[in-house]
Write a protein that holds these residues in place. Structure first.
Motif, mmCIF file in Angstrom:
data_model
loop_
_atom_site.group_PDB
_atom_site.id
_atom_site.type_symbol
_atom_site.label_atom_id
_atom_site.label_comp_id
_atom_site.label_asym_id
_atom_site.label_seq_id
_atom_site.Cartn_x
_atom_site.Cartn_y
_atom_site.Cartn_z
ATOM 1 N N HIS A 33 -70.244 -7.675 -50.784
ATOM 2 C CA HIS A 33 -70.444 -9.067 -50.367
ATOM 3 C C HIS A 33 -70.314 -9.299 -48.868
ATOM 4 N N SER A 34 -69.935 -8.286 -48.131
ATOM 5 C CA SER A 34 -69.882 -8.382 -46.675
ATOM 6 C C SER A 34 -69.672 -6.974 -46.124
ATOM 7 N N GLY A 35 -69.753 -6.859 -44.818
ATOM 8 C CA GLY A 35 -69.559 -5.556 -44.202
ATOM 9 C C GLY A 35 -70.676 -5.224 -43.247
ATOM 10 N N ARG A 36 -70.990 -3.939 -43.153
ATOM 11 C CA ARG A 36 -71.995 -3.446 -42.215
ATOM 12 C C ARG A 36 -73.214 -2.996 -43.009
ATOM 13 N N LEU A 37 -74.379 -3.475 -42.596
ATOM 14 C CA LEU A 37 -75.604 -3.196 -43.342
ATOM 15 C C LEU A 37 -76.684 -2.688 -42.400
ATOM 16 N N ALA A 38 -77.342 -1.620 -42.795
ATOM 17 C CA ALA A 38 -78.514 -1.125 -42.077
ATOM 18 C C ALA A 38 -79.757 -1.529 -42.862
ATOM 19 N N ASP A 39 -80.674 -2.225 -42.207
ATOM 20 C CA ASP A 39 -81.930 -2.645 -42.832
ATOM 21 C C ASP A 39 -83.048 -1.815 -42.221
ATOM 22 N N GLU A 46 -86.877 -11.375 -42.842
ATOM 23 C CA GLU A 46 -86.300 -12.278 -43.839
ATOM 24 C C GLU A 46 -85.052 -11.705 -44.513
ATOM 25 N N ILE A 47 -85.086 -10.432 -44.861
ATOM 26 C CA ILE A 47 -83.933 -9.822 -45.525
ATOM 27 C C ILE A 47 -82.783 -9.688 -44.531
ATOM 28 N N THR A 48 -83.084 -9.277 -43.326
ATOM 29 C CA THR A 48 -82.060 -9.181 -42.290
ATOM 30 C C THR A 48 -81.356 -10.516 -42.104
ATOM 31 N N GLY A 55 -72.739 -12.845 -44.306
ATOM 32 C CA GLY A 55 -71.533 -12.254 -43.749
ATOM 33 C C GLY A 55 -71.640 -10.807 -43.339
ATOM 34 N N TYR A 56 -72.816 -10.217 -43.434
ATOM 35 C CA TYR A 56 -72.993 -8.833 -43.013
ATOM 36 C C TYR A 56 -73.311 -8.760 -41.516
#
Length: 254
Positions: A33-39, A46-48, A55-56
């Motif tokens: 539900h949160s943290g660090r995300l690589a797209d 849109e997804i980013t 919260g990412y």
């Protein structure tokens, strides 16, 4: 999400609403539900933007400078960094991300080994890799590209398109899974084919293809482009080859 270098952000947004929704659905299935995300392959952003608003902190990349600029504009003020990066030369810090997400990219890569290895290595312990792509069917199973290549080899088009091959590659789900497990991930959601069909109207389908996967061929053919894309779409509809074989896999690092 990404493009083969020919989409504009406007085309991409108009054509991919359903793909945006499937990406969010897949990310929700990953359970964080949160943290660090690589797209990886962020497309028009849109997804980013959605994940940053949840919260990412998002690190986004795409092959297309126009897509990167569109993402940067869309995500202004959010915890997002974005850069131009070809997934074939992906560079992600090892263990740096709680989620690595890559939707609708793999089928544009002739060789997926580097991308999958790099993405898997970037997943932190307890984190997830979420992958969706097209042409995930077994290699011995027919798909729409067979119809496309048959039309491209007809006398009217063969010589004119000889130096413009179709660049959407087949990567069967079992081969992707084998690479992910070899990279140390556990498969949490086995290959799941998404319910998707191309529109069965040859003219409408041809225009979609002209703006997307066949944009380079259409550019090469100029005034004959509509004839070509409609011919391809007609053969696909006649053969009932309208399934893009979209697949979803979720893997986790224990």
């Amino acid at each position: 999400m990404t493009d083969p270098g020919t989409w504009t952000p406007e085309h991409y947004r108009r054509a991919n609403g359903r793909q945006f929704r499937t990406a969010i659905e897949a990310l929700e299935l990953a359970g964080l539900h949160s943290g660090r995300l690589a797209d990886v392959g962020c497309g028009s952003g849109e997804i980013t933007r959605e994940m940053a608003s949840r919260g990412y902190a998002v690190t986004a990349s795409d092959f297309s400078p126009a897509m990167v600029e569109a993402t940067r504009e869309l995500c202004a003020g959010l915890p997002v960094t974005v850069e131009v990066r070809d997934a074939r030369n992906l560079q992600l810090a090892p263990g740096a991300f709680d989620i690595v997400h890559c939707s609708w990219v793999l089928h544009w890569l002739d060789d997926i080994d580097h991308a999958l290895t790099e993405m898997a290595a970037a997943v932190a312990p307890g984190g997830a890799l979420v992958v969706q792509w097209s042409r995930a069917n077994p290699r011995n199973q027919p798909d729409p590209v067979i119809m496309l290549e048959a039309v491209m080899n007809r006398p009217r088009w063969r010589d004119r398109l000889a130096d413009t091959p179709f660049a959407m590659f087949q990567h069967p789900a079992d081969e992707v899974v084998a690479r992910l497990t070899a990279a140390g991930l556990a498969i949490e959601l086995p290959p799941t084919e998404l319910d998707a069909q191309f529109v069965a109207d040859p003219v409408a389908l041809g225009q979609i293809m002209k703006a997307a996967g066949l944009a380079e061929q259409a550019k090469k053919l100029g005034g004959d482009a509509d004839d070509f894309v409609t011919e391809v779409a007609t053969e696909m509809v006649k053969a009932n080859e309208l399934n893009p074989h979209n697949m979803r896999v979720i893997a986790r690092r224990c």
